[in-house]
Design an enzyme around this catalytic site. Structure first.
Site, PDB file in Angstrom:
ATOM      1  N   LYS A  39      47.730 105.104  38.859  1.00  0.00           N
ATOM      2  CA  LYS A  39      49.314 105.609  38.945  1.00  0.00           C
ATOM      3  C   LYS A  39      48.960 106.750  38.084  1.00  0.00           C
ATOM      4  O   LYS A  39      49.274 108.651  39.419  1.00  0.00           O
ATOM      5  CB  LYS A  39      50.312 105.133  37.651  1.00  0.00           C
ATOM      6  CG  LYS A  39      51.940 105.530  38.022  1.00  0.00           C
ATOM      7  CD  LYS A  39      52.327 104.656  37.405  1.00  0.00           C
ATOM      8  CE  LYS A  39      52.681 103.206  38.086  1.00  0.00           C
ATOM      9  NZ  LYS A  39      54.033 102.605  37.905  1.00  0.00           N
ATOM     10  N   ARG A 108      54.962 104.061  31.190  1.00  0.00           N
ATOM     11  CA  ARG A 108      54.866 103.431  32.881  1.00  0.00           C
ATOM     12  C   ARG A 108      53.363 102.890  33.271  1.00  0.00           C
ATOM     13  O   ARG A 108      52.516 103.482  32.366  1.00  0.00           O
ATOM     14  CB  ARG A 108      54.870 104.122  34.102  1.00  0.00           C
ATOM     15  CG  ARG A 108      56.899 104.054  34.800  1.00  0.00           C
ATOM     16  CD  ARG A 108      56.241 105.092  35.301  1.00  0.00           C
ATOM     17  NE  ARG A 108      57.629 105.688  35.879  1.00  0.00           N
ATOM     18  CZ  ARG A 108      58.513 105.075  36.858  1.00  0.00           C
ATOM     19  NH1 ARG A 108      57.938 103.782  37.799  1.00  0.00           N
ATOM     20  NH2 ARG A 108      59.818 105.338  36.824  1.00  0.00           N
ATOM     21  N   GLY A 117      55.082  95.424  39.696  1.00  0.00           N
ATOM     22  CA  GLY A 117      56.063  94.502  38.805  1.00  0.00           C
ATOM     23  C   GLY A 117      55.383  93.221  37.972  1.00  0.00           C
ATOM     24  O   GLY A 117      55.940  92.481  36.986  1.00  0.00           O
ATOM     25  N   MET A 119      53.670  94.168  35.652  1.00  0.00           N
ATOM     26  CA  MET A 119      53.111  94.986  33.860  1.00  0.00           C
ATOM     27  C   MET A 119      54.429  95.992  34.004  1.00  0.00           C
ATOM     28  O   MET A 119      55.815  95.989  34.466  1.00  0.00           O
ATOM     29  CB  MET A 119      51.728  95.756  33.589  1.00  0.00           C
ATOM     30  CG  MET A 119      50.756  94.865  33.620  1.00  0.00           C
ATOM     31  SD  MET A 119      49.045  95.515  33.107  1.00  0.00           S
ATOM     32  CE  MET A 119      49.058  96.321  34.953  1.00  0.00           C
ATOM     33  N   ARG A 352      50.093 106.114  45.752  1.00  0.00           N
ATOM     34  CA  ARG A 352      49.018 105.465  46.011  1.00  0.00           C
ATOM     35  C   ARG A 352      48.721 104.988  47.541  1.00  0.00           C
ATOM     36  O   ARG A 352      50.058 104.668  48.598  1.00  0.00           O
ATOM     37  CB  ARG A 352      49.228 104.006  45.058  1.00  0.00           C
ATOM     38  CG  ARG A 352      50.312 103.118  45.425  1.00  0.00           C
ATOM     39  CD  ARG A 352      50.472 102.033  44.485  1.00  0.00           C
ATOM     40  NE  ARG A 352      51.649 101.157  44.981  1.00  0.00           N
ATOM     41  CZ  ARG A 352      52.242 101.115  44.388  1.00  0.00           C
ATOM     42  NH1 ARG A 352      52.673 100.457  43.066  1.00  0.00           N
ATOM     43  NH2 ARG A 352      54.263  99.795  44.083  1.00  0.00           N
ATOM     44  N   HIS A 468      60.526  93.823  45.406  1.00  0.00           N
ATOM     45  CA  HIS A 468      59.351  92.916  44.963  1.00  0.00           C
ATOM     46  C   HIS A 468      59.119  91.948  45.987  1.00  0.00           C
ATOM     47  O   HIS A 468      57.366  91.763  45.687  1.00  0.00           O
ATOM     48  CB  HIS A 468      59.642  93.043  43.430  1.00  0.00           C
ATOM     49  CG  HIS A 468      58.948  92.054  42.770  1.00  0.00           C
ATOM     50  ND1 HIS A 468      59.011  90.764  43.234  1.00  0.00           N
ATOM     51  CD2 HIS A 468      57.922  91.857  42.296  1.00  0.00           C
ATOM     52  CE1 HIS A 468      58.364  90.367  42.706  1.00  0.00           C
ATOM     53  NE2 HIS A 468      57.249  91.206  41.707  1.00  0.00           N
ATOM     54  N   SER A 799      18.252  75.922  56.296  1.00  0.00           N
ATOM     55  CA  SER A 799      18.993  76.194  56.341  1.00  0.00           C
ATOM     56  C   SER A 799      20.310  76.087  55.285  1.00  0.00           C
ATOM     57  O   SER A 799      19.879  74.609  54.469  1.00  0.00           O
ATOM     58  CB  SER A 799      20.046  75.233  57.741  1.00  0.00           C
ATOM     59  OG  SER A 799      21.400  75.952  57.418  1.00  0.00           O
ATOM     60  N   CYS A 867      24.815  76.760  56.040  1.00  0.00           N
ATOM     61  CA  CYS A 867      25.421  76.299  57.528  1.00  0.00           C
ATOM     62  C   CYS A 867      26.893  75.428  56.753  1.00  0.00           C
ATOM     63  O   CYS A 867      27.496  74.640  56.397  1.00  0.00           O
ATOM     64  CB  CYS A 867      24.696  75.184  58.209  1.00  0.00           C
ATOM     65  SG  CYS A 867      24.474  73.570  57.265  1.00  0.00           S
ATOM     66  N   TYR A 887      20.829  84.473  59.342  1.00  0.00           N
ATOM     67  CA  TYR A 887      22.438  84.348  59.999  1.00  0.00           C
ATOM     68  C   TYR A 887      23.387  83.271  59.416  1.00  0.00           C
ATOM     69  O   TYR A 887      23.207  83.202  57.786  1.00  0.00           O
ATOM     70  CB  TYR A 887      22.093  82.967  61.384  1.00  0.00           C
ATOM     71  CG  TYR A 887      21.467  81.890  61.282  1.00  0.00           C
ATOM     72  CD1 TYR A 887      22.699  80.670  60.704  1.00  0.00           C
ATOM     73  CD2 TYR A 887      20.594  82.433  61.001  1.00  0.00           C
ATOM     74  CE1 TYR A 887      22.149  79.733  60.320  1.00  0.00           C
ATOM     75  CE2 TYR A 887      19.889  80.614  60.931  1.00  0.00           C
ATOM     76  CZ  TYR A 887      20.601  79.575  60.707  1.00  0.00           C
ATOM     77  OH  TYR A 887      20.078  77.746  60.396  1.00  0.00           O
TER      78      TYR A 887
END
Length: 915
Positions: A39, A108, A117, A119, A352, A468, A799, A867, A887
């Site tokens: 902010k 703020r 919302g 904090m 933002r 919110h 693997s 895997c 992979y």
């Protein structure tokens, strides 16, 4: 405090001269988010751009870290704040809280990452019993002054002094009932003046002190409260959910107040440069006349669409549209903007990069490429595998017979079905019991976060796309419908009334569609998403009926495939799964679990093998299993023709193929009591007892099974070799790889390999076919990882079986611990995420990395893959790219996610190299 902590605090400047803890808005920029928070950095950036930002200053995150570490603010902070406050007062021509014409400020929070919302914020700091009179005179509006004062006491009481916010809400509701009005704006100055008196009494009773009349004391206490809110329970929960580091701290922004509650020519709103739900360009946002910003984001009053501002105040609307275009071009992204109009003067309070839905993320990324604002590499960074996974979820069947009862604002897409619950506690409780729930509220607030996380979706009767509920749901990827005004939500009686008078009680099933805003009674059936249809080949980009979202996904996937180094294979055990995986873009099979082939009709043959008393009986069982196994592999190799197929030899303990010991014992006992024949059941029971192990996952399984059950692994190797030879004879291109599971020492692998090589040679001689069958192993034990250099002497590939490796590194039994204590570990912050979901880089990951290095030091051409379930986890894919695997392998539906993240990993690595 420990010596180390003392040094840490000193390092942060608690007693070091020259460290700057406060920055004027004119001093920062958007690249200082680590220091000024999101902010503060963006307020500074808008100031630099010459946009109308109320003057102010930012206290840095470093000051917050010092406070959180030591319990005290940095020694220099008060003087720095005083100096910046003096400069602000000179700029504004008035002093904080002075009686005749007071300067008022907001305090703020503002962390590096947006935490909507979570904090604390306090508005109207500087008002007191004396200055409220001066504000009324200066504004020429007594009602406005007393409204602002009651807001300060309410926010300060709850946020700074810890008073239960419901007490203020109840008093406000009572004031409206007494006046016989329904909204706050209908209360007059005299009503609000009485309300201030009531609020001050609540503060005195609940906090044990009077509401402070000194404006500097108000500001100092509010700053500390914002610092403290960084470690509030809802903030910690949100950070765990969003995987935001806990050590960043928050900045604090002190901003001169501008007022949207000065009458009909004033107001406040939130705007988006594009629709955060769909990504479409246009005018999106909410506006509320005669209100302050908290009224919009809290969803306590229903707003009007932003487009209405053109009618209400055309000049401010036009200016806002110009600023929105400026900001989007400057940030090259969707911007989320908070603004206030004070008697016709537009002020920018925040901007933002806006949170967006998964679909919007893909659409916006491609739109910005087409507009020339970003390149494809940057676009790929703007979308994630988690978002792609959301887009693959089913949606409601539009052809189904449904009972629609309401329609609200489509705040966050998805198809959610569950039992209606009316508070967060119940949502969490029922969810932990396995129930799917929809959290229904008039509006949500930050205290509802744990319930929102637990729920399948969120439904509110108030609020809009910027409330919110909407903002948090979009950030979490939760389905959300807001502002369904036709619903009467009664949280105390745990029910809601829908148009027509039907009552939905807690526990009744409802369905909500976050893409259309529709609310239905009962369970609505679902159909596959268009994105899945695209991957399945049933929807083609470029076709007349192609979905715009599909086009965007197609473009991002094509670029990811061009950029990625990691190949993506599938975990598949049969031809059907293999073909599906191939349609989803699999480049082979990384794990075929042969144990799945032994179930069903073949279980009896396995039982015979286990019960065999002689070598002849065992060989007969294996002889009957051989052609069945061969048929499996022929079908699999055909489905994956031309691509590698890694076949894991039998891994689980043999007792898993036998009946349950309790069930079998009952059958034997009943047969004996009835004097019925039960020879076979008795032999089975004896075998189950013989094979029973206290911890079978660490017992006779994997390579150990192959070494103690003669002929088992050689039968499987023969089936693989004969299947490969048959496919070659049919002009196919089988590329089989044989994987030995659970190896802990190279000697195990050498013995099995010698037997396998002999079998392969026999098949080659019998068929006259040259077979190139690679033999490798699974690295799933810590010892295997630690001796990888030795094991690589006998293995052509590794693997990593990260599921078992995680279990053995942590000492966890996955089936048990996830249901027993993982929830507590996540809540306490011991885990940010389950180590079975995202790879534990410090522990398991460290073993993987060292095994890669040792294995390749022995055998430079060693092929390396993974895997376990981590192969399809977005964050883990980046780690596997970084350590140099060739992979990843995952379930078919995770293949697109892995492909996308592999591309993103390459792009991010290139960016790091360039830096």
């Amino acid at each position: 405090m420990s010596e180390n902590k003392d040094l840490q605090v000193a390092d942060r400047g608690n007693s070091v001269e020259g460290v700057k803890f406060v920055y004027d808005f004119t001093e920062g920029n958007k690249d200082l988010k680590d220091l000024l928070g999101g902010k503060g950095a963006n307020l500074a950036e808008m100031t630099n751009l010459g946009l109308p930002v109320p003057p102010g200053f930012t206290i840095t995150t470093e000051a917050c870290k010092v406070y959180l570490d030591s319990g005290e603010e940095p020694a220099a902070l008060r003087d720095e704040v005083s100096a910046h406050l003096d400069a602000l007062e000179q700029k504004m021509g008035k002093k904080l809280g002075q009686p005749d014409d007071p300067l008022l400020v907001s305090v703020r929070s503002g962390a590096k990452f947006s935490m909507p919302g979570m904090m604390d914020t306090v508005l109207n700091i500087g008002l007191s019993d004396k200055s409220v009179q001066g504000l009324a005179k200066q504004a020429g509006d007594e009602r406005f002054a007393w409204d602002s004062y009651r807001r300060l006491i309410q926010m300060f009481g709850k946020t700074v002094l810890g008073v239960d916010g419901e007490l203020f809400e109840d008093a406000l509701d009572k004031a409206k009932e007494t006046k016989k009005v329904t909204v706050d704006t209908e209360l007059e100055a005299a009503d609000l003046k009485k309300l201030v008196t009531t609020f001050k009494k609540i503060v005195k009773k609940e906090a044990g002190r009077d509401f402070p009349q000194d404006p500097r004391e108000q500001m100092d206490l509010a700053i500390k409260a914002v610092f403290d809110s960084w470690n509030g329970e809802r903030a910690k929960l949100y950070r765990r959910q969003e995987r935001i580091p806990h050590d960043l701290g928050t900045a604090v922004n002190i901003c001169s107040m501008v007022f949207g509650n000065l009458g009909p020519d004033s107001g406040t709103g939130v705007a988006f440069t594009r629709d955060p739900a769909s990504g479409q360009q246009g005018v999106y946002g909410d506006y509320l006349q005669n209100a302050q910003g908290e009224d919009v984001v809290a969803g306590i009053r229903n707003t009007v669409p932003l487009a209405e501002l053109e009618r209400i105040d055309g000049e401010s609307y036009d200016r806002l549209m110009q600023i929105m275009e400026t900001l989007e071009n400057h940030y090259k992204d969707l911007c989320d903007i908070e603004f206030t109009i004070e008697r016709g003067q537009l002020w920018m309070l925040q901007t933002r990069v806006g949170k967006r839905t998964a679909g919007a993320a893909f659409r916006i990324a491609t739109q910005l490429v087409d507009q020339g604002l970003i390149d494809e590499a940057e676009a790929l960074k703007r979308v994630t595998g988690a978002q792609l996974a959301q887009l693959m979820f089913p949606r409601f069947d539009e052809q189904a017979k449904v009972e629609q009862v309401a329609r609200g604002i489509a705040a966050s897409p998805g198809a959610a079905v569950g039992k209606a619950v009316f508070d967060s506690y119940t949502a969490v409780k029922w969810s932990r019991s396995g129930e799917k729930v929809i959290l229904v509220r008039r509006e949500t607030n930050p205290d509802d976060l744990d319930g929102m996380i637990a729920a399948e979706g969120i439904l509110t009767s108030r609020g809009g796309k910027t409330s919110h509920a909407a903002v948090v749901a979009r950030g979490m990827g939760k389905t959300c419908v807001c502002g369904a005004e036709d619903l009467e939500v009664d949280t105390k009686r745990r029910r809601m009334t829908v148009p027509g008078g039907h009552v939905v009680e807690e526990g009744d099933v409802i369905s909500i569609d976050g893409s259309s805003g529709k609310v239905y009674l009962g369970e609505v059936p679902v159909v596959p998403s268009p994105v899945v249809e695209y991957f399945e080949g049933r929807m083609h980009p470029g076709a007349d009926d192609a979905d715009e979202l599909v086009e965007a996904v197609h473009r991002m996937m094509a670029f990811a495939d061009r950029k990625r180094r990691l190949r993506v294979r599938a975990n598949a055990d049969n031809a059907e799964d293999a073909l599906r995986a191939r349609r989803f873009g699999a480049q082979g099979i990384g794990l075929c679990r042969t144990e799945h082939m032994f179930l069903g009709d073949r279980r009896e043959l396995v039982e015979r093998l286990i019960l065999a008393d002689t070598q002849a009986e065992r060989e007969e069982s294996l002889k009957q299993l051989l052609p069945l196994q061969k048929k499996d592999f022929v079908e699999l190799f055909e489905a994956m023709d031309g691509l590698p197929v890694t076949v894991r030899l039998l891994d689980p303990p043999l007792h898993e193929f036998l009946p349950d010991i309790t069930e079998l014992s009952v059958r034997v006992a009943l047969a004996e009591s009835r004097q019925e024949p039960h020879e076979n059941e008795l032999r089975l029971l004896q075998a189950v007892h013989r094979l029973h192990e206290q911890n079978p996952m660490l017992g006779l399984r994997g390579v150990r099974l192959g070494l103690v059950v003669p002929g088992l692994f050689t039968m499987q190797v023969r089936a693989i070799a004969e299947a490969a030879a048959e496919r070659r004879a049919a002009k196919g291109d089988p590329r089989a790889e044989i994987m030995i599971p659970l190896v802990g020492t190279v000697q195990e692998l050498e013995i099995v390999r010698e037997e396998a090589d002999q079998v392969i040679a026999e098949v080659e001689a019998a068929t006259g076919t040259r077979l190139k069958l690679a033999i490798g192993t699974m690295i799933e034990l810590p010892r295997a990882a630690l001796t990888a250099g030795q094991i690589a002497e006998a293995a052509e590939f590794f693997s990593f079986g990260t599921n078992d490796l995680t279990q053995t590194v942590w000492g966890f039994s996955r089936d048990d611990v996830e249901a027993s204590f993982f929830t507590a570990y996540l809540e306490k912050g011991i885990f940010g995420v389950s180590p079975f979901e995202t790879i534990d880089k410090d522990g398991v990951g460290s073993l993987v990395k060292s095994a890669v290095q040792a294995g390749r030091a022995t055998r430079p051409d060693l092929k390396l893959g993974v895997c376990g379930e981590h192969g399809g986890d977005p964050e883990s894919v980046h780690f596997f790219h970084e350590v140099g695997l060739d992979y990843v392998s995952c379930s078919p539906f995770r293949i697109p996610v892995a492909r996308l993240e592999a591309g993103r990993a390459s792009v991010e690595a290139e960016g790091s190299d360039h830096r």
